[in-house]
Design a protein around this motif. Sequence first.
Motif, short mmCIF file in Angstrom:
data_model
loop_
_atom_site.label_atom_id
_atom_site.label_comp_id
_atom_site.label_asym_id
_atom_site.label_seq_id
_atom_site.Cartn_x
_atom_site.Cartn_y
_atom_site.Cartn_z
N THR A 15 29.77 31.07 12.90
CA THR A 15 30.37 32.34 13.34
C THR A 15 30.40 32.49 14.85
OG1 THR A 15 28.24 33.48 13.22
CG2 THR A 15 29.60 33.50 11.23
N LYS A 16 29.68 31.62 15.58
CA LYS A 16 29.59 31.72 17.04
C LYS A 16 29.18 33.13 17.47
CE LYS A 16 32.91 28.03 17.93
NZ LYS A 16 32.07 26.98 17.63
N CYS A 17 28.16 33.64 16.80
CA CYS A 17 27.66 35.00 17.04
C CYS A 17 27.13 35.13 18.46
CB CYS A 17 26.56 35.31 16.03
SG CYS A 17 25.93 36.99 16.13
N SER A 18 27.46 36.22 19.11
CA SER A 18 27.01 36.45 20.49
C SER A 18 26.04 37.64 20.59
CB SER A 18 28.22 36.70 21.39
OG SER A 18 28.88 37.88 21.01
N VAL A 19 25.46 38.05 19.47
CA VAL A 19 24.54 39.18 19.46
C VAL A 19 23.19 38.78 20.01
CG1 VAL A 19 23.26 40.75 17.93
CG2 VAL A 19 25.70 40.36 17.57
N ALA A 20 22.63 39.63 20.85
CA ALA A 20 21.25 39.49 21.32
C ALA A 20 20.55 40.81 21.00
CB ALA A 20 21.22 39.22 22.81
N LEU A 21 19.36 40.72 20.45
CA LEU A 21 18.60 41.90 20.07
C LEU A 21 17.30 41.94 20.85
CD1 LEU A 21 19.11 41.54 16.24
CD2 LEU A 21 20.20 43.24 17.70
N ALA A 22 16.89 43.15 21.26
CA ALA A 22 15.64 43.32 22.01
C ALA A 22 14.95 44.59 21.54
CB ALA A 22 15.92 43.40 23.50
N ALA A 23 13.62 44.60 21.65
CA ALA A 23 12.84 45.77 21.26
C ALA A 23 11.51 45.76 22.01
CB ALA A 23 12.60 45.78 19.75
N ASP A 24 10.83 46.90 21.99
CA ASP A 24 9.54 47.01 22.67
C ASP A 24 8.40 46.35 21.90
OD1 ASP A 24 10.63 48.37 24.81
OD2 ASP A 24 10.11 50.35 24.03
N THR A 25 8.57 46.21 20.57
CA THR A 25 7.52 45.59 19.77
C THR A 25 8.10 44.46 18.93
OG1 THR A 25 7.79 47.00 17.82
CG2 THR A 25 6.30 47.81 19.57
N LYS A 26 7.26 43.50 18.59
CA LYS A 26 7.70 42.39 17.75
C LYS A 26 8.07 42.88 16.36
CE LYS A 26 5.16 38.75 20.11
NZ LYS A 26 4.14 37.71 19.99
N GLU A 27 7.35 43.90 15.87
CA GLU A 27 7.62 44.43 14.54
C GLU A 27 9.00 45.08 14.48
OE1 GLU A 27 4.84 45.09 16.34
OE2 GLU A 27 3.42 43.84 15.23
N GLU A 28 9.34 45.85 15.49
CA GLU A 28 10.65 46.50 15.53
C GLU A 28 11.76 45.46 15.66
OE1 GLU A 28 12.80 50.20 17.87
OE2 GLU A 28 11.20 49.09 18.89
N LEU A 29 11.54 44.47 16.48
CA LEU A 29 12.53 43.41 16.65
C LEU A 29 12.70 42.62 15.35
CD1 LEU A 29 14.49 41.80 18.38
CD2 LEU A 29 12.53 40.47 19.22
N LEU A 30 11.61 42.33 14.68
CA LEU A 30 11.68 41.59 13.42
C LEU A 30 12.56 42.31 12.42
CD1 LEU A 30 10.82 39.23 11.63
CD2 LEU A 30 8.80 40.58 11.00
N GLU A 31 12.37 43.61 12.26
CA GLU A 31 13.17 44.36 11.29
C GLU A 31 14.65 44.34 11.66
OE1 GLU A 31 12.06 45.22 8.35
OE2 GLU A 31 10.17 44.38 9.02
N ALA A 32 14.97 44.47 12.94
CA ALA A 32 16.36 44.44 13.37
C ALA A 32 16.98 43.06 13.15
CB ALA A 32 16.46 44.84 14.85
N VAL A 33 16.22 42.02 13.43
CA VAL A 33 16.74 40.65 13.27
C VAL A 33 16.92 40.32 11.79
CG1 VAL A 33 16.27 38.21 13.67
CG2 VAL A 33 15.80 39.87 15.47
N VAL A 34 15.99 40.74 10.95
CA VAL A 34 16.13 40.50 9.51
C VAL A 34 17.39 41.19 9.00
CG1 VAL A 34 15.14 41.00 7.24
CG2 VAL A 34 13.71 40.03 9.04
N GLN A 35 17.60 42.42 9.41
CA GLN A 35 18.79 43.15 8.98
C GLN A 35 20.06 42.42 9.45
OE1 GLN A 35 19.05 47.20 10.40
NE2 GLN A 35 20.61 47.72 8.90
N HIS A 36 20.10 42.01 10.70
CA HIS A 36 21.26 41.30 11.23
C HIS A 36 21.44 39.96 10.52
CE1 HIS A 36 24.16 39.72 14.09
NE2 HIS A 36 23.40 38.65 14.23
N GLY A 37 20.37 39.22 10.37
CA GLY A 37 20.45 37.89 9.75
C GLY A 37 20.92 37.93 8.31
N THR A 38 20.46 38.93 7.55
CA THR A 38 20.87 39.01 6.14
C THR A 38 22.29 39.54 6.00
OG1 THR A 38 19.79 41.18 5.92
CG2 THR A 38 18.51 39.23 5.27
N GLN A 39 22.65 40.54 6.79
CA GLN A 39 23.98 41.14 6.66
C GLN A 39 25.09 40.32 7.30
OE1 GLN A 39 23.79 45.18 8.06
NE2 GLN A 39 22.44 45.81 6.41
N CYS A 40 24.81 39.70 8.43
CA CYS A 40 25.86 39.01 9.17
C CYS A 40 25.88 37.49 8.96
CB CYS A 40 25.73 39.30 10.67
SG CYS A 40 25.93 41.03 11.06
#
Length: 66
Positions: A15-40
């Motif tokens: 898909t040549k995805c260009s999304v970068a995700l950032a968060a203040d905590t590893k837990e918050e980032l993990l949830e965002a990345v899991v959501q992105h990884g599963t949906q996209c």
Amino acid sequence: MSRYFIDCRNHPSDTKCSVALAADTKEELLEAVVQHGTQCHGYQDTPEFREKIMREFKEGTPPIKV
């Protein structure tokens, strides 16, 4: 306070995805990345997937790439 990020541009895909995700905590980032990884990208939310993702986290913010 540190920020953490992960950048899809560092992980080759069809898909040549260009999304970068950032968060203040590893837990918050993990949830965002899991959501992105599963949906996209069609990954399954498994313990192995979560462990692999967390090993890829970097401290700071994603660099600007042109």
